[in-house]
Scaffold this motif. Structure first.
Motif, PDB file in Angstrom:
ATOM      1  N   ALA A  25       0.860  -1.192   0.000  1.00 48.65           N
ATOM      2  CA  ALA A  25       0.000   0.000   0.000  1.00 48.65           C
ATOM      3  C   ALA A  25       0.890   1.233   0.000  1.00 48.65           C
ATOM      4  CB  ALA A  25      -0.912   0.008   1.222  1.00 48.65           C
ATOM      5  N   PRO A  26       0.461   2.297  -0.676  1.00 50.25           N
ATOM      6  CA  PRO A  26       1.247   3.532  -0.683  1.00 50.25           C
ATOM      7  C   PRO A  26       1.172   4.221   0.670  1.00 50.25           C
ATOM      8  CG  PRO A  26      -0.842   3.869  -1.778  1.00 50.25           C
ATOM      9  CD  PRO A  26      -0.759   2.404  -1.451  1.00 50.25           C
ATOM     10  N   THR A  27       2.220   4.980   0.995  1.00 54.48           N
ATOM     11  CA  THR A  27       2.217   5.750   2.233  1.00 54.48           C
ATOM     12  C   THR A  27       1.410   7.014   1.988  1.00 54.48           C
ATOM     13  OG1 THR A  27       4.322   4.852   2.968  1.00 54.48           O
ATOM     14  CG2 THR A  27       3.672   6.960   3.909  1.00 54.48           C
ATOM     15  N   ARG A  28       0.158   6.969   2.435  1.00 57.12           N
ATOM     16  CA  ARG A  28      -0.717   8.133   2.370  1.00 57.12           C
ATOM     17  C   ARG A  28      -1.775   7.974   3.464  1.00 57.12           C
ATOM     18  NH1 ARG A  28      -3.016   5.960  -2.928  1.00 57.12           N
ATOM     19  NH2 ARG A  28      -4.900   4.939  -2.231  1.00 57.12           N
ATOM     20  N   PRO A  29      -2.234   9.082   4.037  1.00 58.48           N
ATOM     21  CA  PRO A  29      -3.210   8.997   5.123  1.00 58.48           C
ATOM     22  C   PRO A  29      -4.415   8.143   4.742  1.00 58.48           C
ATOM     23  CG  PRO A  29      -2.409  11.232   4.914  1.00 58.48           C
ATOM     24  CD  PRO A  29      -1.871  10.463   3.729  1.00 58.48           C
ATOM     25  N   GLY A  30      -4.786   7.240   5.647  1.00 63.49           N
ATOM     26  CA  GLY A  30      -5.949   6.390   5.449  1.00 63.49           C
ATOM     27  C   GLY A  30      -5.667   5.059   4.778  1.00 63.49           C
ATOM     28  N   ALA A  31      -4.459   4.868   4.259  1.00 62.77           N
ATOM     29  CA  ALA A  31      -4.130   3.583   3.629  1.00 62.77           C
ATOM     30  C   ALA A  31      -4.127   2.480   4.692  1.00 62.77           C
ATOM     31  CB  ALA A  31      -2.779   3.661   2.938  1.00 62.77           C
ATOM     32  N   THR A  32      -4.664   1.311   4.344  1.00 59.42           N
ATOM     33  CA  THR A  32      -4.706   0.180   5.279  1.00 59.42           C
ATOM     34  C   THR A  32      -4.460  -1.126   4.542  1.00 59.42           C
ATOM     35  OG1 THR A  32      -7.091  -0.185   5.037  1.00 59.42           O
ATOM     36  CG2 THR A  32      -6.397   1.290   6.808  1.00 59.42           C
ATOM     37  N   LEU A  33      -3.933  -2.080   5.285  1.00 57.67           N
ATOM     38  CA  LEU A  33      -3.812  -3.468   4.847  1.00 57.67           C
ATOM     39  C   LEU A  33      -4.228  -4.320   6.033  1.00 57.67           C
ATOM     40  CD1 LEU A  33      -0.344  -3.374   3.042  1.00 57.67           C
ATOM     41  CD2 LEU A  33      -2.580  -3.679   1.948  1.00 57.67           C
ATOM     42  N   ALA A  34      -5.066  -5.326   5.801  1.00 56.67           N
ATOM     43  CA  ALA A  34      -5.559  -6.173   6.884  1.00 56.67           C
ATOM     44  C   ALA A  34      -5.090  -7.608   6.709  1.00 56.67           C
ATOM     45  CB  ALA A  34      -7.085  -6.132   6.942  1.00 56.67           C
ATOM     46  N   VAL A  35      -4.918  -8.304   7.845  1.00 59.41           N
ATOM     47  CA  VAL A  35      -4.501  -9.705   7.890  1.00 59.41           C
ATOM     48  C   VAL A  35      -5.501 -10.466   8.743  1.00 59.41           C
ATOM     49  CG1 VAL A  35      -2.686 -11.305   8.627  1.00 59.41           C
ATOM     50  CG2 VAL A  35      -2.061  -9.039   7.744  1.00 59.41           C
ATOM     51  N   GLY A  36      -5.974 -11.608   8.234  1.00 55.83           N
ATOM     52  CA  GLY A  36      -6.896 -12.434   9.007  1.00 55.83           C
ATOM     53  C   GLY A  36      -7.454 -13.559   8.167  1.00 55.83           C
ATOM     54  N   ARG A  37      -8.508 -14.214   8.672  1.00 58.35           N
ATOM     55  CA  ARG A  37      -9.106 -15.366   7.987  1.00 58.35           C
ATOM     56  C   ARG A  37     -10.175 -14.990   6.971  1.00 58.35           C
ATOM     57  NH1 ARG A  37     -12.181 -18.317  11.275  1.00 58.35           N
ATOM     58  NH2 ARG A  37     -12.121 -16.819  12.959  1.00 58.35           N
ATOM     59  N   ASP A  38     -10.695 -13.772   7.023  1.00 62.51           N
ATOM     60  CA  ASP A  38     -11.805 -13.367   6.169  1.00 62.51           C
ATOM     61  C   ASP A  38     -11.290 -12.807   4.842  1.00 62.51           C
ATOM     62  OD1 ASP A  38     -14.015 -12.204   4.922  1.00 62.51           O
ATOM     63  OD2 ASP A  38     -14.847 -11.445   6.802  1.00 62.51           O
ATOM     64  N   ALA A  39     -11.400 -13.601   3.791  1.00 61.63           N
ATOM     65  CA  ALA A  39     -10.886 -13.207   2.480  1.00 61.63           C
ATOM     66  C   ALA A  39     -11.632 -12.003   1.900  1.00 61.63           C
ATOM     67  CB  ALA A  39     -10.974 -14.377   1.509  1.00 61.63           C
ATOM     68  N   SER A  40     -12.849 -11.742   2.339  1.00 52.74           N
ATOM     69  CA  SER A  40     -13.600 -10.598   1.813  1.00 52.74           C
ATOM     70  C   SER A  40     -13.143  -9.276   2.431  1.00 52.74           C
ATOM     71  CB  SER A  40     -15.098 -10.791   2.033  1.00 52.74           C
ATOM     72  OG  SER A  40     -15.419 -10.720   3.407  1.00 52.74           O
ATOM     73  N   ARG A  41     -12.446  -9.327   3.575  1.00 54.46           N
ATOM     74  CA  ARG A  41     -12.032  -8.099   4.265  1.00 54.46           C
ATOM     75  C   ARG A  41     -10.519  -7.954   4.413  1.00 54.46           C
ATOM     76  NH1 ARG A  41     -16.104  -8.283   9.315  1.00 54.46           N
ATOM     77  NH2 ARG A  41     -14.089  -8.601  10.279  1.00 54.46           N
ATOM     78  N   CYS A  42      -9.760  -9.004   4.132  1.00 55.84           N
ATOM     79  CA  CYS A  42      -8.317  -8.982   4.375  1.00 55.84           C
ATOM     80  C   CYS A  42      -7.505  -9.072   3.091  1.00 55.84           C
ATOM     81  CB  CYS A  42      -7.926 -10.134   5.304  1.00 55.84           C
ATOM     82  SG  CYS A  42      -8.663  -9.977   6.948  1.00 55.84           S
ATOM     83  N   HIS A  43      -6.390  -8.379   3.069  1.00 60.99           N
ATOM     84  CA  HIS A  43      -5.467  -8.404   1.940  1.00 60.99           C
ATOM     85  C   HIS A  43      -4.571  -9.646   1.994  1.00 60.99           C
ATOM     86  CE1 HIS A  43      -6.604  -4.213   2.607  1.00 60.99           C
ATOM     87  NE2 HIS A  43      -6.545  -4.113   1.297  1.00 60.99           N
ATOM     88  N   LEU A  44      -4.232 -10.076   3.203  1.00 60.75           N
ATOM     89  CA  LEU A  44      -3.460 -11.301   3.426  1.00 60.75           C
ATOM     90  C   LEU A  44      -4.319 -12.237   4.254  1.00 60.75           C
ATOM     91  CD1 LEU A  44       0.015  -9.730   4.272  1.00 60.75           C
ATOM     92  CD2 LEU A  44      -0.701 -10.748   2.112  1.00 60.75           C
ATOM     93  N   VAL A  45      -4.561 -13.437   3.732  1.00 57.78           N
ATOM     94  CA  VAL A  45      -5.528 -14.352   4.346  1.00 57.78           C
ATOM     95  C   VAL A  45      -4.815 -15.602   4.850  1.00 57.78           C
ATOM     96  CG1 VAL A  45      -7.648 -15.670   3.953  1.00 57.78           C
ATOM     97  CG2 VAL A  45      -7.318 -13.476   2.807  1.00 57.78           C
ATOM     98  N   THR A  46      -5.075 -15.915   6.114  1.00 54.08           N
ATOM     99  CA  THR A  46      -4.511 -17.108   6.743  1.00 54.08           C
ATOM    100  C   THR A  46      -5.428 -18.300   6.467  1.00 54.08           C
ATOM    101  OG1 THR A  46      -5.665 -16.702   8.825  1.00 54.08           O
ATOM    102  CG2 THR A  46      -3.491 -15.699   8.575  1.00 54.08           C
ATOM    103  N   PRO A  47      -4.961 -19.523   6.740  1.00 52.09           N
ATOM    104  CA  PRO A  47      -5.836 -20.684   6.558  1.00 52.09           C
ATOM    105  C   PRO A  47      -7.138 -20.528   7.360  1.00 52.09           C
ATOM    106  CG  PRO A  47      -3.574 -21.402   6.842  1.00 52.09           C
ATOM    107  CD  PRO A  47      -3.587 -19.921   7.123  1.00 52.09           C
ATOM    108  N   ALA A  48      -8.245 -20.862   6.755  1.00 46.31           N
ATOM    109  CA  ALA A  48      -9.571 -20.651   7.349  1.00 46.31           C
ATOM    110  C   ALA A  48      -9.787 -21.428   8.640  1.00 46.31           C
ATOM    111  CB  ALA A  48     -10.658 -21.017   6.338  1.00 46.31           C
ATOM    112  N   ASP A  49      -9.109 -22.563   8.796  1.00 48.83           N
ATOM    113  CA  ASP A  49      -9.312 -23.372  10.002  1.00 48.83           C
ATOM    114  C   ASP A  49      -8.324 -23.025  11.124  1.00 48.83           C
ATOM    115  OD1 ASP A  49      -7.140 -24.437   8.627  1.00 48.83           O
ATOM    116  OD2 ASP A  49      -7.638 -26.515   9.108  1.00 48.83           O
ATOM    117  N   TRP A  50      -7.520 -21.999  10.943  1.00 49.45           N
ATOM    118  CA  TRP A  50      -6.602 -21.558  11.997  1.00 49.45           C
ATOM    119  C   TRP A  50      -7.340 -20.566  12.889  1.00 49.45           C
ATOM    120  CZ3 TRP A  50      -0.793 -20.963  10.511  1.00 49.45           C
ATOM    121  CH2 TRP A  50      -0.328 -22.174   9.982  1.00 49.45           C
TER     122      TRP A  50
END
Length: 130
Positions: A25-50
């Protein structure tokens, strides 16, 4: 620019890599990147059963001063079943629901560890001077 790469490992050694993913993501106010199990809300997705990783576990966000932070998003449980730390040459515990700044320019890792097993998610980060 914030660059992230994520490896999910399971087992006693890091050779058992489950996935390797990348996001930026570019460095600019409001930029975000999310990590988690939910592929619809996260940019990096972990295994669903973790289940030690929340649907949205971590958020990397850029504030109004162009500084990057990582936040451990509080989930539906009062007490987490994971532990998280940030290492950029100094290992710091990321508290549940808390935020820590990322060094700019700099690089390091954010590690989500399963308190009940040997699974781990490692997010490597690189933050350019821009």
């Amino acid at each position: 620019m914030l660059d992230l790469n994520m490896a999910s490992t399971s087992g006693a050694d890091d050779a058992a890599t489950v996935a390797m993913l990348m996001a930026s993501a570019p460095t600019r106010p409001g930029a975000t990147l999310a990590v988690g199990r939910d592929a619809s809300r996260c940019h990096l997705v972990t295994p669903a059963d973790w289940l030690f990783v929340s649907r949205v576990h971590l958020e990397f966000h850029c504030d109004d001063a162009n500084a990057w932070f990582v936040t451990w998003i509080r989930g539906s449980q009062d007490a987490p079943v994971a532990e998280v730390h940030v290492d950029d040459g100094v290992r710091r515990v990321l508290p549940y629901g808390g935020s820590l700044p990322l060094t700019r320019p700099g690089s390091g890792e954010v590690v989500i560890g399963d308190r009940g097993g040997q699974r781990r998610v490692t997010i490597g980060w690189f933050l350019a001077a821009d």
